[in-house]
Scaffold this active site. Sequence first.
Site, mmCIF file in Angstrom:
data_model
loop_
_atom_site.group_PDB
_atom_site.id
_atom_site.type_symbol
_atom_site.label_atom_id
_atom_site.label_comp_id
_atom_site.label_asym_id
_atom_site.label_seq_id
_atom_site.Cartn_x
_atom_site.Cartn_y
_atom_site.Cartn_z
ATOM 1 N N GLY A 21 0.835 -1.195 0.000
ATOM 2 C CA GLY A 21 0.000 0.000 0.000
ATOM 3 C C GLY A 21 0.865 1.236 0.000
ATOM 4 N N GLY A 23 0.229 4.358 -0.586
ATOM 5 C CA GLY A 23 -0.466 5.631 -0.470
ATOM 6 C C GLY A 23 0.281 6.545 0.486
ATOM 7 C CB VAL A 25 -0.593 5.891 5.859
ATOM 8 C CG1 VAL A 25 -0.054 5.090 7.040
ATOM 9 C CG2 VAL A 25 -1.563 6.967 6.344
ATOM 10 N N GLY A 26 1.460 4.700 3.716
ATOM 11 C CA GLY A 26 2.467 3.719 3.360
ATOM 12 C C GLY A 26 3.804 4.354 3.038
ATOM 13 C CE LYS A 206 -7.206 7.793 13.488
ATOM 14 N NZ LYS A 206 -6.134 7.057 12.783
ATOM 15 C CG ASN A 214 -12.974 10.436 8.628
ATOM 16 O OD1 ASN A 214 -12.404 11.338 9.242
ATOM 17 N ND2 ASN A 214 -12.322 9.414 8.141
ATOM 18 C CB SER A 276 -8.979 10.041 4.857
ATOM 19 O OG SER A 276 -9.803 9.428 5.840
ATOM 20 C CD GLU A 288 -10.282 3.730 4.880
ATOM 21 O OE1 GLU A 288 -9.456 2.814 5.033
ATOM 22 O OE2 GLU A 288 -10.102 4.894 5.293
#
Length: 327
Positions: A21, A23, A25-26, A206, A214, A276, A288
């Site tokens: 991944g 993206g 964060v990756g 979280k 979100n 996000s 998500e």
Amino acid sequence: MFGQGASSTVEPQVTDIAILGAGAVGQLVCHQLHSAGFAVGLIARETSASTSEATDWQDLVFCPLPSTDADTDSVSYRVPTFNLDSTSLQQIRLLIVCVKAYQVIDAISPLLDKLSPQCHILLLHNGMGPHLALAPKLQGRGLSLGTTSQGVLRQSRWQVKQTGQGLTQFGHFTGPTLPQSLRDDLLNAIPNSEWVETIIPSLWQKLAVNAAINPLTALHQCPNGTLAQAEFTQTIASILDELVEVAAQDGIALDRQMLEERVYRVIELTAANFSSMHQDVAHHRPTEIEQISGYICDRANAHGLSAATNAQMCQAIKQLSAITQQA
């Protein structure tokens, strides 16, 4: 596609840690591990290498948080990328999965027969749910879970900018535990990170922040700071009330007041940021929502409870996403 090699082929190298991944964060985690001197690479769906040994290299650019009022110079670096047929996958000791929550199972399934039986898996994504679906497929491997509040923005395909510092937590979920050496590697490389003995409560905390911020920012097309206005107070309170009740039925005791304080602290600290989910809707990407509000609803249904506000958020985001993806 999760990543793609773009430069010259070299001899295969042993890579202890791989990231699935590439993206925002990756790439952030990849940079942090690489900067700490660890052998880290990216797993790609495709690579330009013609050999199954695949050691293509990818050039990446990382823009750190500015140390003064002026921008800090960006950092360029290279890491190996391996395709899904690479025999080098057998050398990986830790696979960090940084894809979107709804991509986890599809992304990791083709790798399970190619990774070493001793390879440990770490999921690092928003939302909850994929860990339950993945655990029975691991063939005896260990599974850890993580959550991070580090801020990072993707500026181009292979360039990210860190936008905020934050706590990163890891913890064991099932199977063999993460070897101490790899645990130390993670904690040494990632600033403000910690190992927690019970990770599920941290994930629920979280989840509360994501569920409160979100969907509302996506629906109202606003930055996080807008949610401090009084018109959102009751909706946020209802989202948290439902989440705390559902978590309790799952055996997770959450401090309702602490959660609310945490949500509003994030709203304040990230006031100018766009969530996000807001970004996903704005760019006509899947969201998500099923792993955030939808997970709360699923657990509520399992216990015969109602989570009406979270269900409303889930349905509204699905409708909005359907409209924007057709546009």
